[in-house]
Design a protein around this motif. Structure first.
Motif, short mmCIF file in Angstrom:
data_model
loop_
_atom_site.label_atom_id
_atom_site.label_comp_id
_atom_site.label_asym_id
_atom_site.label_seq_id
_atom_site.Cartn_x
_atom_site.Cartn_y
_atom_site.Cartn_z
N GLN A 169 40.61 -35.45 -38.66
CA GLN A 169 40.62 -33.62 -38.20
C GLN A 169 39.77 -34.18 -37.27
OE1 GLN A 169 42.46 -30.86 -38.57
NE2 GLN A 169 43.29 -32.62 -40.73
N ASP A 194 50.18 -33.64 -39.93
CA ASP A 194 49.45 -32.67 -38.99
C ASP A 194 49.98 -32.84 -37.98
OD1 ASP A 194 48.34 -31.49 -41.43
OD2 ASP A 194 45.83 -32.52 -41.33
N ASP A 244 39.05 -33.91 -46.92
CA ASP A 244 39.50 -32.77 -44.92
C ASP A 244 39.92 -32.34 -45.86
OD1 ASP A 244 41.54 -33.68 -43.62
OD2 ASP A 244 42.88 -33.46 -44.97
N GLU A 296 45.19 -37.18 -35.78
CA GLU A 296 46.10 -36.21 -36.03
C GLU A 296 46.05 -34.32 -35.91
OE1 GLU A 296 45.62 -34.82 -40.26
OE2 GLU A 296 43.60 -35.65 -40.17
#
Ligand code: ADP
Ligand code: MG
Ligand code: MG
Length: 925
Positions: free
Chosen positions: A750, A812, A621, A788
């Motif tokens: 993400q 996030d 990540d 997120e």
């Protein structure tokens, strides 16, 4: 009809604490169930508020009239008379609001005494000492509470007489001494107020009632309410209780005491408390003499002890909750003067609640609801011995709970060195970075002088369940000197310090601690919680160690395994760096080939530990430059290396000369001498560092949080994700072959568009085919997406086509929804936002249900519209907070995942959420 301001204990509603105050309501209740309470009545909080509203300080119409009627009833019940010179009735006038505010408001005892009634009391009891003892207490309390005479004036006279007589304790005073004291007290009042002490009992009573009402607005009480955030909805005004006096000070067959129906420290099912013979009221708590434990009463007053045990069980059977009660024994008769729910620490609370279920006093559901999930934190970490009273050296933010002591060390390598020797250390830094991680493993706790509750140090420490105090700004850390400065105090490396991460304090030396207490009762309680809950509780765990601990806390799987934490181990970092600085795909592949077996072994361990529970592995990540040293550090190191090179070069000349000389004599030099003068060694290091520096500069991003990270990395460097996917699936295949059932889940961070998911899924599918073919076993897995990014939520329907599960990364997602960068927000403007009420909470701590939560709710709905069985969870820090868990339950998530030590809190919170949802549903009908 006139308002009813006054209720006798026979008529008041024991449930109406708002109106009658806690003390009054409970006295009504226990009177009505037949316990021996001295006759009395209660004047309502309504009367209080009404009185405080009147500008001229008059009691509302009807109050005194109703008081007179009730006094007549007391006279009837006791056969005594208020103001009588032969058989006087005395009363206490006691405060009591809906919320207990210990010691904040006032009580007056022995009211009704004057010259005549005193004489009556003395003749009647044939006990002069008792008469004057009661009188002097009354004058002092009434003088202080009702007339505002400072206590010190009384104390001075009291001490003077004791000194004259030559006794230490009040018990040594004779009737004549107490008479002398009473006389002196009367003069104190006369001198201070300029008026004689009021003689008329009804005048005394009215003044006392007003004084108690006024104490509601006294400074002490107002401050207390502000401090403990007691709002008018919780308690508004104080009631006044007027209670027939019973006397614990009439002789040695009399006593007064306080009891808990069970031990409030341990929860043990035994009467607990203290008493004093020949004493009154406050004496026990005031510490005038040392009270005796209640067990002693079994010898001293066996029948009364039996009665006390009976009182205890009747109180508990009625309230079905541990009671904290007051009693007085007058001439062999036991009276109960007050009861309320006992305040206990978390472990006593858990133990008594579980035992009460076993005793069939309460249901499992009641036991669960009785315990505040957050309160459990106390039990799950070691804490400072509550009896320790020392002053902290400095304070910071309570960033990760628990307490630990150890020698201060100022860098991670040193921490590791000492830690390996079995020395307990505390890592002290200005702030920490991912490369300090090995220092965390080696330390008992972490202290930083900068950064907030969500700083790297705080987040990592919480994950590991180690105490952390962050942002202790009063501490000046000098890593070069290996010292920290706090005002005039210096902490050197090796000095022992203690951290209290629950409160955010730092102490010099090793402070005694109480160990965490994962008791059998807690295990039982949490078992009930799991039955009641709908949400599953997973843990965030990155290593097999974390996982084993999470299991102990009852985690039902791993909801988030951050693979990058595995990269950070010291022996692995160089390989990771090779992977990053690689210039060609081949070079990168070579590094990845070395990492593959390492990650595979990690996963295999993890799967074995958690078997057969699900383990969700998140692919890489963070931006990869996080694994590299900072630019500044590299520049400094290179400069040092170039200096070194110059000296080595000088050495080279010397070595050459030495060789010549030695050769001319026919001798050889030892090989180490050759190396001493070898610039090539230094050159290799320089080249490597230069290469890293070049990469650091190339990878520099303006905004790394929004930069080249997560799935973006996975798409630009597919070989990295491929390696990780392979490691996961091969580890799983290995386990399957060995007969160990596993449930791996691969999660992509993400994500913002379904194309990204499709892309990674193709990688997964192709690796999966290969692995099944090579290993010859079937490997089941799930594939899912982190949620997120705001766009991912908006496109949930479409993502659900590719994903079998969603996991909200609310850290996030909060950052993205508010457009707040967390560190900046917490350090710069959030505190002011909270102060000014612009934002009620810190959204990084308490899930913002209205905004972020709404987005989550929509995403769940949209996702499930495409894929009705879509599994949805949360893996941000919010996943461990009771209020957020309740929300997650409401919007239909399947699981929450939080750091290991918070798992029990989350399990209980998940049960609360369901039980309360049921209650809400029922109420709606
Ligand atoms: P607090 O709320 O501060 O405990 P209380 O009103 O309960 O104040 O009374 C203070 C002390 O006086 C307590 O120990 C209580 O038991 C005692 N007390 C109050 N009323 C009476 C009474 N009528 N007879 C004997 N003792 C009393
Ligand atoms: Mg009391
Ligand atoms: Mg994230």
């Amino acid at each position: 009809m006139t308002t009813k301001w006054v209720f006798s204990y026979h008529e008041g509603d024991g449930k109406n604490k708002q109106l009658l105050g806690g003390k009054g309501a409970n006295l009504c209740e226990i009177t009505q169930i037949g316990l021996n309470v001295p006759p009395g009545f209660v004047i309502t909080t309504e009367a209080c508020l009404n009185y405080l509203d009147q500008p001229e300080g008059k009691l509302p119409d009807g109050v005194m009239q109703q008081v007179h009627e009730q006094m007549a009833a007391l006279e009837q019940a006791t056969g005594k008379q208020f103001g009588s010179a032969s058989n006087p009735l005395l009363v206490s006038v006691r405060s009591g609001s809906a919320m207990s505010m210990p010691g904040m408001m006032d009580t007056i005892l022995n009211l009704g005494l004057n010259a005549q009634t005193l004489e009556g009391l003395v003749t009647q009891t044939r006990n002069e000492r008792f008469g004057y003892d009661s009188f002097r207490r009354f004058i002092q309390l009434f003088g202080k509470v009702a007339l505002g005479v400072p206590d010190e004036l009384f104390d001075a006279q009291f001490d003077a007489v004791k000194k004259d007589v030559g006794v230490e304790a009040d018990i040594g005073l004779q009737a004549a001494d107490l008479k002398e004291i009473s006389q002196r007290f009367l003069s104190v009042v006369r001198n201070y107020t300029g008026k004689p002490f009021p003689e008329d009992p009804y005048e005394q009573l009215e003044i006392a009632i007003k004084a108690v009402f006024n104490s509601w607005m006294g400074k002490r009480a107002v401050d207390y309410r502000r401090e403990f955030q007691i709002t008018p909805e919780m308690a508004n005004g104080t009631a006044v209780n007027v209670v027939t006096m019973v006397f614990g000070n009439m002789g040695n067959d009399c006593a007064t005491g306080v009891g808990f129906t069970r031990n409030p420290g341990t929860g043990e099912n035994l009467l607990y408390g203290e008493y004093l013979t020949n004493a009154q009221g406050e004496d026990v708590v005031a510490g005038i003499r040392t009270p005796k434990p209640l067990q002693d009463m079994a010898q001293e007053m066996p029948t009364l002890h039996t009665q006390l045990l009976d009182l205890r069980s009747r109180l508990e059977r009625h309230y079905r909750e541990v009671q904290d009660f007051e009693f007085t024994i007058e001439k062999g008769v036991l009276y109960c003067l007050q009861t309320r729910n006992g305040k206990m620490n978390a472990s006593a609370m858990v133990r008594t609640s579980v035992e009460m279920v076993r005793e069939h006093l309460i249901s499992e559901e009641e036991a669960l609801l009785r315990i505040n999930p957050q309160h459990l934190e106390q039990m799950l970490y070691p804490r400072l011995d509550p009896s320790f009273k020392g002053e902290p050296l400095a304070a910071g933010l309570p960033a990760s709970p628990g307490a630990a002591s150890g020698q201060a060390v100022f860098d991670a390598d040193r921490a590791e060195q000492l830690g390996k020797q079995g020395i307990k250390v505390i890592l002290v830094r200005e702030e920490t970075k991912p490369e300090d991680i090995h220092g965390f493993f080696a330390s008992q706790g972490i202290l930083t002088s900068r950064g907030g509750k969500t700083s790297h140090a705080a987040v990592v420490a919480r994950g590991m369940g180690k105490p952390c105090v962050a942002g202790a700004e009063g501490i000046n850390v000098d890593v070069q000197l290996r010292k920290a400065f706090v005002g005039g105090t210096v902490i050197k490396e090796g000095d022992v310090i203690t951290l209290d991460g629950t409160r955010g304090n730092i102490y010099l030396g090793a402070v005694p601690k109480v160990e965490a207490d994962f008791s059998d009762e807690l295990v039982t309680l949490l078992g009930w919680a799991d039955k009641a809950a709908r949400l599953k509780v997973m843990a965030n765990a990155d290593t097999p160690n974390d996982a084993a601990r999470a299991l102990k806390y009852g985690a039902m799987g791993i909801g988030l395994c951050r693979t990058e934490r595995m990269f950070n181990a010291v022996e692995r970092l160089p390989i990771v760096i090779d992977m990053i600085v690689a210039d060609t795909a081949d070079q990168r592949q070579a590094a990845l080939d070395k990492l593959l077996p390492i990650q595979r072994a990690d996963f295999k361990d993890l799967f074995k530990t958690m078997s057969p529970r699900p383990v969700t592995v998140r692919l890489l990540d963070p931006p990869i430059h996080e694994f590299l040293p900072s630019e500044q550090q590299l520049v400094d190191e290179l400069e040092q290396l170039r200096h070194l090179r110059l000296s080595v070069q000088g050495m080279e000349v010397l070595v050459e000369t030495a060789k010549l000389l030695a050769g001319s004599k026919g001798e050889t030099l030892p090989s180490s001498v050759h190396e001493m003068g070898d610039t090539r060694l230094v050159d290799t290091v320089i080249t490597r560092k230069e290469q890293i520096l070049k990469k650091v500069r190339a990878l520099r991003e303006v905004n790394p949080m929004l930069g080249h990270r997560g799935v973006r990395l996975g798409i630009t460097f597919p070989e990295i994700y491929t390696m990780q996917i392979r490691a996961v699936l091969e580890a799983a295949a290995d386990c399957v072959k060995a007969g160990i059932p596993v449930a791996p889940e691969i999660m992509v961070p993400q994500v913002c568009t379904v194309q990204e998911l499709k892309h990674v899924r193709r990688l997964v599918q192709s690796v999966h085919q290969q692995v099944e073919a090579t290993f010859g076993v079937k490997v089941n897995y799930q594939f899912g997406s982190m949620m997120e990014v705001v766009r991912a939520c908006m496109r949930a329907e479409s993502l659900a086509e590719e994903a079998q599960f969603f996991s909200f990364g609310t850290n996030d997602l909060t950052q993205a929804s508010f457009s707040f960068s967390r560190e900046d927000a917490e350090n710069k403007f959030l505190p002011m936002y909270n102060d000014r009420g612009i934002l009620q909470d810190n959204p990084f701590e308490v899930l913002d249900v209205k905004g972020v939560g709404r987005l989550m709710k929509l995403a769940v709905e949209w996702g499930r519209s495409e894929h009705p069985n879509l599994k949805v969870g949360i893996c941000g820090e919010h996943g461990g907070h009771p209020a957020s868990i309740r929300f997650c339950d409401e919007i239909g998530l399947n699981y929450v995942s939080c750091s290991g030590p918070r798992v029990p809190i989350a399990r209980l919170a998940a049960a609360h959420a369901q039980i309360l949802l049921g209650k809400k549903g029922n109420a709606k009908g």
